[in-house]
Design a protein around this motif. Structure first.
Motif, short mmCIF file in Angstrom:
data_model
loop_
_atom_site.label_atom_id
_atom_site.label_comp_id
_atom_site.label_asym_id
_atom_site.label_seq_id
_atom_site.Cartn_x
_atom_site.Cartn_y
_atom_site.Cartn_z
N LYS A 26 -4.10 6.68 0.70
CA LYS A 26 -3.36 5.74 1.54
C LYS A 26 -4.12 5.46 2.83
CE LYS A 26 1.05 6.15 1.58
NZ LYS A 26 2.44 6.62 1.83
N GLU A 27 -4.69 6.50 3.43
CA GLU A 27 -5.46 6.32 4.67
C GLU A 27 -6.69 5.46 4.43
OE1 GLU A 27 -4.41 10.52 6.99
OE2 GLU A 27 -6.17 10.37 5.69
N LEU A 28 -7.32 5.64 3.28
CA LEU A 28 -8.50 4.85 2.95
C LEU A 28 -8.14 3.37 2.83
CD1 LEU A 28 -11.47 4.61 2.12
CD2 LEU A 28 -10.75 5.03 -0.24
N VAL A 29 -7.05 3.08 2.14
CA VAL A 29 -6.63 1.69 1.97
C VAL A 29 -6.25 1.06 3.30
CG1 VAL A 29 -4.95 0.18 0.86
CG2 VAL A 29 -5.91 2.09 -0.41
N LEU A 30 -5.57 1.83 4.15
CA LEU A 30 -5.19 1.30 5.46
C LEU A 30 -6.42 1.00 6.32
CD1 LEU A 30 -2.09 3.52 6.34
CD2 LEU A 30 -2.11 1.12 5.63
N LYS A 31 -7.43 1.85 6.24
CA LYS A 31 -8.67 1.58 6.96
C LYS A 31 -9.34 0.33 6.41
CE LYS A 31 -10.13 6.09 8.74
NZ LYS A 31 -10.43 5.60 10.09
N ALA A 32 -9.31 0.18 5.10
CA ALA A 32 -9.90 -1.01 4.48
C ALA A 32 -9.15 -2.28 4.91
CB ALA A 32 -9.88 -0.87 2.96
N LYS A 83 -20.02 9.71 8.05
CA LYS A 83 -19.02 8.85 7.44
C LYS A 83 -18.54 9.41 6.10
CE LYS A 83 -18.68 5.74 10.59
NZ LYS A 83 -17.42 5.56 11.35
N PHE A 84 -19.48 9.95 5.32
CA PHE A 84 -19.08 10.50 4.03
C PHE A 84 -18.22 11.74 4.20
CE2 PHE A 84 -19.67 12.81 0.03
CZ PHE A 84 -19.33 11.81 -0.87
N ALA A 85 -18.55 12.57 5.19
CA ALA A 85 -17.74 13.76 5.47
C ALA A 85 -16.34 13.36 5.90
CB ALA A 85 -18.42 14.61 6.54
N ASP A 86 -16.24 12.33 6.75
CA ASP A 86 -14.92 11.83 7.17
C ASP A 86 -14.19 11.18 6.00
OD1 ASP A 86 -15.57 12.69 9.69
OD2 ASP A 86 -16.21 10.72 10.40
N PHE A 87 -14.95 10.49 5.15
CA PHE A 87 -14.37 9.78 4.01
C PHE A 87 -13.69 10.74 3.03
CE2 PHE A 87 -15.17 8.68 -0.46
CZ PHE A 87 -14.39 7.55 -0.58
N GLN A 88 -14.36 11.85 2.72
CA GLN A 88 -13.80 12.76 1.70
C GLN A 88 -12.61 13.55 2.22
OE1 GLN A 88 -14.53 16.43 1.11
NE2 GLN A 88 -15.10 16.71 3.27
N ARG A 89 -12.33 13.46 3.53
CA ARG A 89 -11.13 14.10 4.08
C ARG A 89 -9.93 13.17 4.10
NH1 ARG A 89 -14.84 17.12 7.59
NH2 ARG A 89 -14.98 15.32 8.98
N LEU A 90 -10.14 11.88 3.81
CA LEU A 90 -9.05 10.92 3.84
C LEU A 90 -8.18 11.02 2.59
CD1 LEU A 90 -10.96 7.71 5.04
CD2 LEU A 90 -9.50 9.18 6.43
N VAL A 120 0.83 -1.20 0.00
CA VAL A 120 0.00 0.00 0.00
C VAL A 120 0.87 1.26 0.00
CG1 VAL A 120 -1.60 1.35 1.41
CG2 VAL A 120 -1.99 -1.08 1.07
N GLY A 121 2.02 1.19 0.69
CA GLY A 121 2.91 2.33 0.73
C GLY A 121 3.47 2.72 -0.62
N GLN A 122 3.33 1.84 -1.61
CA GLN A 122 3.83 2.13 -2.95
C GLN A 122 2.76 2.68 -3.88
OE1 GLN A 122 5.54 -1.59 -4.22
NE2 GLN A 122 7.32 -1.39 -2.87
N ILE A 123 1.56 2.96 -3.35
CA ILE A 123 0.49 3.49 -4.17
C ILE A 123 0.86 4.89 -4.69
CG2 ILE A 123 -1.91 4.29 -4.17
CD1 ILE A 123 -2.57 2.16 -2.19
N LYS A 124 0.68 5.10 -5.98
CA LYS A 124 0.98 6.40 -6.56
C LYS A 124 -0.13 7.39 -6.19
CE LYS A 124 3.56 4.58 -10.51
NZ LYS A 124 3.65 4.52 -12.00
N GLY A 125 0.26 8.57 -5.81
CA GLY A 125 -0.72 9.58 -5.41
C GLY A 125 -1.42 9.25 -4.13
N GLY A 126 -0.75 8.51 -3.24
CA GLY A 126 -1.39 8.08 -2.00
C GLY A 126 -1.69 9.20 -1.05
N GLU A 127 -1.03 10.37 -1.22
CA GLU A 127 -1.26 11.50 -0.33
C GLU A 127 -2.36 12.42 -0.82
OE1 GLU A 127 0.13 11.50 2.53
OE2 GLU A 127 1.37 9.76 2.03
#
Length: 341
Positions: free
Chosen positions: A216-222, A206-213, A107-114
């Motif tokens: 990389k953070e989304l994948v880690l939560k998943a 949840k959607f408000a929190d989601f769009q702030r992620l 996951v750390g190698q995802i392009k545009g993860g930030e």
């Protein structure tokens, strides 16, 4: 692995004095292990590894049977031959830890993860407009006619008013991570939602929190959710086995051992797949690994329950169907619970 432990003549916890004739591995008075921990780091690391997976001949024997002899470890456990193998739960914990570690590195190698997801969502209407322009007026008119046949308008698909779009996203941005009921109800009113319930408020939060992620953070939560879900599904898979193979008259614990060994194998295979991904080989192996998992399940069921090929194949199909339904139900319940809390 041989242990070379330095022992004390007196228990350091309760000061019990050991005699030469009695065992001195543990204190007979308080039960503390008689072991000097003031040793080199290498010694501690090796002992930790051994205590986790029994890193000796039984570990390699267990891995060999797990990978190349489907169902054999389960049969050995049922026959009471357990000393020569790593305990099932310990094996599962170690292999799942290895898998999720490799997955997190991947996951750390995802392009545009930030990149923040909200910024990507803001670009979506413009990207749709660009695609429509490239498609030409004929395609746009065709799409408009199809929408009108279903009582829809083009404006419901494309956000034409950029000002309205900014207001919607600014409303989402104004919702704090732990918004109050009044704040969420006000935001729902802005979105013209009249049904103000705990569920709609939870979805909006949840959607408000989601769009702030970030991505990389989304994948880690998943990944975190996936690890919990797999641990929950493992005993449920054993329950499915007990229902399908109820004529075998076996205890639930026997089905649970098969489930643990199966999931351990799947995690190990997926770990191998991730390692191959690091090599960037131009190979499409997803389908082959999926077929390998099905073959392993078939051979394991046949060896453990000793049924014909046709009957085993039918039982496997029923197991997969029920397991899919259980997995979908578990996923839905998990999402509802995450919205509620």
């Amino acid at each position: 692995m041989a242990k070379h432990r330095r022992k004390y003549p007196v228990c350091t916890n309760c000061e019990f004095a050991f005699t030469e004739t009695q065992p001195d591995n543990f204190c007979p008075k308080c039960g503390q292990e008689n072991h000097d921990l003031n040793v080199p780091f290498q010694h501690v690391a090796l002992e930790l590894l051994e205590g986790t997976v029994h890193y000796d001949s039984k570990f390699w024997t267990t891995v060999k049977y797990l990978l190349f002899y489907p169902g054999r470890l389960t049969n050995e456990f049922h026959r009471g031959r357990r000393m020569g193998y790593v305990p099932p739960i310990r094996l599962y914990v170690f292999i799942s830890f290895l898998f999720f570690f490799l997955l997190s590195v991947r996951v750390g190698q995802i392009k545009g993860g930030e990149q923040v997801l909200g910024s990507q969502l803001r670009k979506f209407p413009m990207q749709v407009d660009s695609l429509m322009v490239k498609a030409g007026p004929q395609a746009t008119d065709s799409l408009r006619r199809n929408l009108e046949q279903n009582d829809l308008k083009m404006d419901s698909l494309l956000v034409a008013d950029s000002q309205e779009e900014l207001i919607n996203f600014s409303t989402l941005d104004s919702i704090p991570p732990h918004a109050s009921t009044a704040q969420l109800n006000a935001a729902l009113t802005t979105f013209e939602v009249t049904n103000h319930t705990w569920f709609t408020r939870g979805v909006l939060q949840k959607f408000a929190d989601f769009q702030r992620l970030t991505k990389k953070e989304l994948v880690l939560k998943a990944l975190k959710y996936l690890s919990i879900m797999m641990f929950v599904l493992m005993p449920l898979f054993a329950l499915v086995l007990k229902l399908v193979f109820f004529r075998a008259r076996r205890f639930y614990m026997e089905h649970l051992m098969f489930s643990i060994h199966l999931h351990s194998f799947l995690f190990m295979v997926m770990s191998v797949y991730l390692l191959l991904q690091f090599l960037h080989l131009p190979l499409d192996l997803e389908g082959w690994f999926f077929l390998l998992g099905l073959l392993y399940l078939f051979l394991g069921l046949k060896r453990v329950f000793k049924r014909s090929n046709l009957r085993t194949f039918g039982n496997m199909g029923l197991v997969l169907l029920l397991y899919s339904l259980v997995g979908l139900t578990t996923l839905t319940l998990g999402l509802v619970v995450s919205v509620a809390f």
